[in-house]
Design an enzyme around this catalytic site. Structure first.
Site, PDB file in Angstrom:
ATOM      1  N   GLY A  78       4.319  -3.260  67.223  1.00  0.00           N
ATOM      2  CA  GLY A  78       2.879  -3.049  67.172  1.00  0.00           C
ATOM      3  C   GLY A  78       2.253  -3.452  65.858  1.00  0.00           C
TER       4      GLY A  78
ATOM      5  N   GLU B 192      -2.482 -15.888  43.490  1.00  0.00           N
ATOM      6  CA  GLU B 192      -1.286 -15.067  43.320  1.00  0.00           C
ATOM      7  C   GLU B 192      -0.147 -15.937  42.803  1.00  0.00           C
ATOM      8  OE1 GLU B 192      -0.477 -12.845  46.871  1.00  0.00           O
ATOM      9  OE2 GLU B 192      -2.383 -11.789  46.798  1.00  0.00           O
TER      10      GLU B 192
ATOM     11  N   HIS C  13      10.233  -7.071  45.833  1.00  0.00           N
ATOM     12  CA  HIS C  13       8.949  -7.110  45.135  1.00  0.00           C
ATOM     13  C   HIS C  13       9.159  -6.540  43.744  1.00  0.00           C
ATOM     14  CE1 HIS C  13       4.745  -6.798  44.157  1.00  0.00           C
ATOM     15  NE2 HIS C  13       4.428  -7.384  45.298  1.00  0.00           N
TER      16      HIS C  13
ATOM     17  N   ARG D 260       8.658 -14.665  42.657  1.00  0.00           N
ATOM     18  CA  ARG D 260       9.025 -13.255  42.724  1.00  0.00           C
ATOM     19  C   ARG D 260      10.483 -12.985  42.357  1.00  0.00           C
ATOM     20  NH1 ARG D 260       5.923 -10.898  48.118  1.00  0.00           N
ATOM     21  NH2 ARG D 260       3.892 -10.659  47.126  1.00  0.00           N
TER      22      ARG D 260
ATOM     23  N   HIS E 114      11.420  -5.789  49.889  1.00  0.00           N
ATOM     24  CA  HIS E 114      10.040  -5.989  50.320  1.00  0.00           C
ATOM     25  C   HIS E 114       9.912  -6.881  51.545  1.00  0.00           C
ATOM     26  CE1 HIS E 114       5.707  -6.183  49.921  1.00  0.00           C
ATOM     27  NE2 HIS E 114       5.731  -7.503  49.796  1.00  0.00           N
TER      28      HIS E 114
ATOM     29  N   ARG F 136      10.130 -16.411  49.486  1.00  0.00           N
ATOM     30  CA  ARG F 136       8.808 -16.547  50.101  1.00  0.00           C
ATOM     31  C   ARG F 136       7.702 -16.655  49.063  1.00  0.00           C
ATOM     32  NH1 ARG F 136       4.739 -12.802  51.389  1.00  0.00           N
ATOM     33  NH2 ARG F 136       6.048 -11.090  50.676  1.00  0.00           N
TER      34      ARG F 136
END
Length: 535
Positions: free
Chosen positions: A22, A123, A242, A288, A347, A382
């Protein structure tokens, strides 16, 4: 939208599509399939238990003047450790504006500038300002709220809330159904749903780790049930940590969004020193994996690590980043005047169920989208804010691929008598999560990975608890693949193999049986089968 109960009409397996999850990918796919009948199954009530609802950064999309899909794709490829599928990355970037338009149509209130254009932020590792936000750090929450409202207003979508998918039922390499159980009643009898079109959108694996920004539902269950059914799993060793989760003792750990560093916040240690300046030319805006290892090293050296926004934002903090501000205040920290204690936290999973550019898995009748899948877009690391983009792009592609197809009636299904359940043993779960953090975490080595592989294999082989066994299944696949990749690449860092190896500049493709084989002979098993990037 109709709500499920046991008296509801049975699902028509020749027309209905069953979506498990969901979150963003599941809800967006359901809406894109309308008016075709769709059943959405969610372990938690809609809006809860989905990592996408917690996303603070936003969605990356080249919608500003002077930016381009080609530049976006180039940034994605640059941080991916050499194994990003270039065609997938470019396709993702090119579809981004259309998917942003879809979200606007569903009522997502993206921030706009004074001219009424979409406001964009920057970012880490992006070469341009291309992140669309909602009220600074509330993108995920706002997107999910808008999609839930749209789903509830769509008659063709039926929702089953409070049920967990615990197994896929198959005949050879074809999926014919799904076995469910009530999430809050482990002693309840399982329920079988027949379907020849199942979409897994169950999220990631963060809850396998003791320190994570993900909800408890992100425990790798979707990946596990696909792997146990025989699906190919791609790149499972690549787990993104993260670098700036709030180190305040909460589980899950609150997140301090990357956008804070985009606005000028700096990383300092307990001595007030900006440690990232000596580690990468981009300093706080480095990829990251580099920032996470920098933070990890400061904590390991007992100097501590902090995110300092007192100069860059100060009194503007609360208005610009209300979610992070509230988390800090709840922990007794005023981020306008005090540095925020941070630590790396599990993360995002770059790996997952291997899918093609349509979202099809290696099993007939099974698609996967969102974090549970691995498309090749992220490679070994990523790029910030590409995850929500990937979720909506592939949700739309899956809906188009399923399209107007009518599927043959499945074979007669019954529950698997070998599947039993009981309450999750908390000590066993805690031990598994602790071992994932200590042995398969930010920094890894062969001996620890070997111990982890053997421990997880024993649980996967012997446990009668379905949820724990599925957690161990995913943990085993991640650890075995990490053990086999004897190099450092992207988010996968081996202290015993600290350099990249050009010969291993390929994606991983593996199965549960291969991971079991590694566990059986972990000291002399050859590396996992690999395919070339872009395959």
């Amino acid at each position: 939208m109709s709500t499920f109960n046991l008296a509801s009409p049975p699902i028509d397996a020749t027309t209905d599509v069953v979506i498990v999850g969901g979150g963003l990918a599941g809800l967006f796919c359901a809406l894109k399939l309308s008016p075709r009948p769709v059943t959405v199954i969610s372990a938690a009530p809609l809006g809860e238990g989905a990592s996408s609802a917690w996303a603070q950064g936003g969605i990356a999309a080249a919608v500003a003047e002077g930016d381009s899909a080609e530049a976006h794709a180039a940034d994605t490829i640059a941080v991916g450790g050499g194994i990003v599928d270039k065609d997938i990355a470019l396709g993702l970037a090119r579809e981004a504006p259309a998917r942003i338009h879809d979200l606007l149509q569903y009522g997502v209130p993206f921030d706009r500038d004074l001219e009424g254009k979409l406001a964009v932020g920057r970012e880490a590792a992006h070469s341009a300002r291309r992140i669309v936000h909602v009220q600074g750090d509330m993108a995920g929450k706002a997107i999910i709220a808008a999609l839930i409202a749209a789903v509830r207003n769509t008659p063709s979508i039926r929702v089953i809330e409070g049920y967990t998918a615990e197994a896929l039922l198959t005949d050879g390499d074809t999926v014919f159904g799904l076995q469910l159980r009530k999430s809050d009643d482990v002693t309840a009898a399982p329920i079988v749903i027949p379907s020849r079109a199942i979409v897994l959108a169950t999220g990631g694996i963060g809850h396998l780790y003791a320190v994570t920004t993900n909800p408890a539902e992100a425990s790798g269950q979707g990946l596990a049930i696909a792997a146990r059914a025989g699906a190919i799993i791609a790149d499972p060793e690549f787990v993104q940590f993260h670098p700036t989760a709030l180190n305040v003792g909460r589980d899950p750990a609150p997140l301090a969004t990357e956008a804070l560093r985009g606005e000028g916040a700096t990383l300092i240690n307990g001595n007030g020193e900006r440690f990232m300046l000596t580690l990468d030319p981009l300093a706080e805006l480095a990829p990251r994996d580099i920032v996470a290892r920098g933070v990890f090293a400061e904590i390991a050296a007992r100097r501590g690590a902090y995110l300092d926004a007192t100069k860059a934002l100060g009194a503007k903090f609360a208005a610009k980043f209300p979610t992070v501000y509230a988390s800090c205040i709840a922990a007794g920290i005023d981020p306008a005047t005090q540095p925020i204690p941070i630590a790396p936290a599990a993360h995002y999973h770059m790996g997952g169920i291997a899918v093609d550019h349509h979202g099809r898995t290696s099993l007939k009748g099974l698609w996967a989208g969102g974090e549970v899948s691995s498309t090749g877009a992220h490679g070994a690391n990523r790029l910030a804010s590409n995850s929500l983009l990937e979720a909506v792009v592939y949700a739309a592609r899956i809906a188009e691929d399923i399209g107007g197809n009518t599927f043959a009636t499945p074979v007669r299904l019954s529950t698997n008598p070998g599947l039993r359940n009981s309450a999750m043993p908390p000590r066993a779960e805690s031990s598994l999560r602790a071992m994932m953090s200590s042995h398969v975490g930010v920094v890894r080595n062969g001996n620890q990975l070997m111990d982890a592989v053997q421990a997880f294999a024993a649980i996967e082989r012997n446990s009668n608890n379905i949820a724990l066994r599925n957690m161990a299944t995913t943990a085993l696949i991640v650890a075995a693949s990490a053990w086999s990749r004897r190099e450092s690449r992207g988010a996968h860092f081996r202290s015993d193999y600290p350099a990249e190896d050009l010969a291993q500049r390929n994606r991983t493709m593996t199965t549960l049986n291969e991971a079991r084989g590694i566990a059986a002979s972990v000291t002399d098993t050859p590396p996992l089968k690999r395919t070339s990037a872009g395959a």
